[in-house]
Design a protein around this motif. Sequence first.
Motif, PDB file in Angstrom:
ATOM      1  N   ALA A  17       0.832  -1.199   0.000  1.00  0.00           N
ATOM      2  CA  ALA A  17       0.000   0.000   0.000  1.00  0.00           C
ATOM      3  C   ALA A  17       0.867   1.249   0.000  1.00  0.00           C
ATOM      4  CB  ALA A  17      -0.923   0.007   1.221  1.00  0.00           C
ATOM      5  N   GLN A  18       1.972   1.185   0.783  1.00  0.00           N
ATOM      6  CA  GLN A  18       2.875   2.328   0.814  1.00  0.00           C
ATOM      7  C   GLN A  18       3.544   2.510  -0.541  1.00  0.00           C
ATOM      8  OE1 GLN A  18       5.393   1.317   4.098  1.00  0.00           O
ATOM      9  NE2 GLN A  18       4.092   2.325   5.621  1.00  0.00           N
ATOM     10  N   ASP A  19       3.949   1.383  -1.154  1.00  0.00           N
ATOM     11  CA  ASP A  19       4.585   1.453  -2.457  1.00  0.00           C
ATOM     12  C   ASP A  19       3.617   1.964  -3.507  1.00  0.00           C
ATOM     13  OD1 ASP A  19       6.904   0.526  -1.369  1.00  0.00           O
ATOM     14  OD2 ASP A  19       6.597  -1.565  -1.964  1.00  0.00           O
ATOM     15  N   ALA A  20       2.313   1.739  -3.303  1.00  0.00           N
ATOM     16  CA  ALA A  20       1.315   2.136  -4.280  1.00  0.00           C
ATOM     17  C   ALA A  20       1.047   3.633  -4.255  1.00  0.00           C
ATOM     18  CB  ALA A  20       0.018   1.369  -4.039  1.00  0.00           C
ATOM     19  N   LYS A  21       1.531   4.339  -3.237  1.00  0.00           N
ATOM     20  CA  LYS A  21       1.324   5.786  -3.173  1.00  0.00           C
ATOM     21  C   LYS A  21       2.017   6.456  -4.355  1.00  0.00           C
ATOM     22  CE  LYS A  21       1.835   7.869   0.778  1.00  0.00           C
ATOM     23  NZ  LYS A  21       2.413   8.282   2.096  1.00  0.00           N
ATOM     24  N   PRO A  22       1.408   7.475  -4.919  1.00  0.00           N
ATOM     25  CA  PRO A  22       2.065   8.186  -6.024  1.00  0.00           C
ATOM     26  C   PRO A  22       3.396   8.779  -5.558  1.00  0.00           C
ATOM     27  CG  PRO A  22      -0.155   9.045  -5.614  1.00  0.00           C
ATOM     28  CD  PRO A  22       0.124   8.052  -4.547  1.00  0.00           C
ATOM     29  N   LEU A  23       4.274   8.987  -6.505  1.00  0.00           N
ATOM     30  CA  LEU A  23       5.608   9.498  -6.201  1.00  0.00           C
ATOM     31  C   LEU A  23       5.790  10.892  -6.789  1.00  0.00           C
ATOM     32  CD1 LEU A  23       8.516   9.042  -5.134  1.00  0.00           C
ATOM     33  CD2 LEU A  23       9.047   7.969  -7.342  1.00  0.00           C
ATOM     34  N   VAL A  24       6.300  11.807  -5.978  1.00  0.00           N
ATOM     35  CA  VAL A  24       6.651  13.159  -6.423  1.00  0.00           C
ATOM     36  C   VAL A  24       8.140  13.345  -6.172  1.00  0.00           C
ATOM     37  CG1 VAL A  24       6.322  15.628  -6.038  1.00  0.00           C
ATOM     38  CG2 VAL A  24       4.360  14.092  -5.920  1.00  0.00           C
ATOM     39  N   VAL A  25       8.884  13.715  -7.215  1.00  0.00           N
ATOM     40  CA  VAL A  25      10.343  13.835  -7.113  1.00  0.00           C
ATOM     41  C   VAL A  25      10.782  15.252  -7.448  1.00  0.00           C
ATOM     42  CG1 VAL A  25      12.573  13.044  -7.997  1.00  0.00           C
ATOM     43  CG2 VAL A  25      10.706  11.409  -7.696  1.00  0.00           C
TER      44      VAL A  25
END
Length: 337
Positions: free
Chosen positions: A21-29
């Motif tokens: 679930a944590q890995d499924a969070k969108p990523l902002v870089v």
Amino acid sequence: MRLRGLLAGAAALMAVTTAQAQDAKPLVVFVSPNPVGVNDFLKLAKAGTEKAAEAAGATAKIYESTDPTTIRQNLDAAAKEGAKVVIAVGFEFNDVLPEVAKAYPDTKFLLVDSCPQTPVANIHCSVFREYEAVFLAGAEAALTSETGKVGAIGALDIPFIHRYTDPFNEGAKHVKPEIEIAPSLWIGGNNPFSDPARGQQRASVMVSDNVDRVMAAGAGSNGGIFKAMEDLPGAAAFGVDTNQCPQAPGLIMDNVQKRTDTVIEKGVAGLFKGDQPAFATYGLAEGGMTLTSLEPGLEESGCLIAKLPDVVAKVKALRDEVVAGTVKVADPMQLAK
């Protein structure tokens, strides 16, 4: 034993599910053009990225670059990692970003404080109307000058830096037509944005000409400009991007601040919502540009202007006129075209 095994299995499954679930969070870089380190401007961008990601329910990551090669590598790495939004700050990205954006059409790129000449559908630019806040700084300079002479120092004689020098002079003339304006000086050299020695040299020339209010648009060269204010009793400079007053106590009147964090927060929110324009500008009205004196915490800022509340009140009134459109501030970059 069987129950214990079942419980252990369930716990393991829950751990895996939580991790997924944590890995499924969108990523902002956020990809920086230089190491963040003590660079206040980039520290603001980092803080804005983290706050924007939190608001969007996303994970934030920071990739720090050191040169054009690592800039390209970091942009590629962020896109390959599946970032929903990649944030870049500065003109250093103008040439490379269109190439990367075309290679990763599913990734949204937010470029702050600059914009490539070549439009690409998944690049969104957020830039500042620096000249609005600089105009206010010029007015403040004229209202506080004791010698009756003010001037500006820029890193390079290029259209963008004229957004700092020209409106400063115009703001001074707006509130005090009789104020004397010194010719603008340029740091130049091999490293104009990070050469305090040359900055101090230019500023020493200016204060020796009885200029006691100096707009310092030299980025990393500003420390030298501030140092030169010691050469003339009562002289003070105006910093840029963030509150630079603590860096040179007693030598800085105020600062023209870029709220990079605010712009990044708004840009990321717009990209997640799907209504972010391809090109957005932020000035006094949007909270993208301001003076330290116009923000909360002035008394603790370390800026000299904190001792002059009457001047602050006049500058606030002028700010309101600019926002309302009753006072127009020209963009030097548009005039140069």
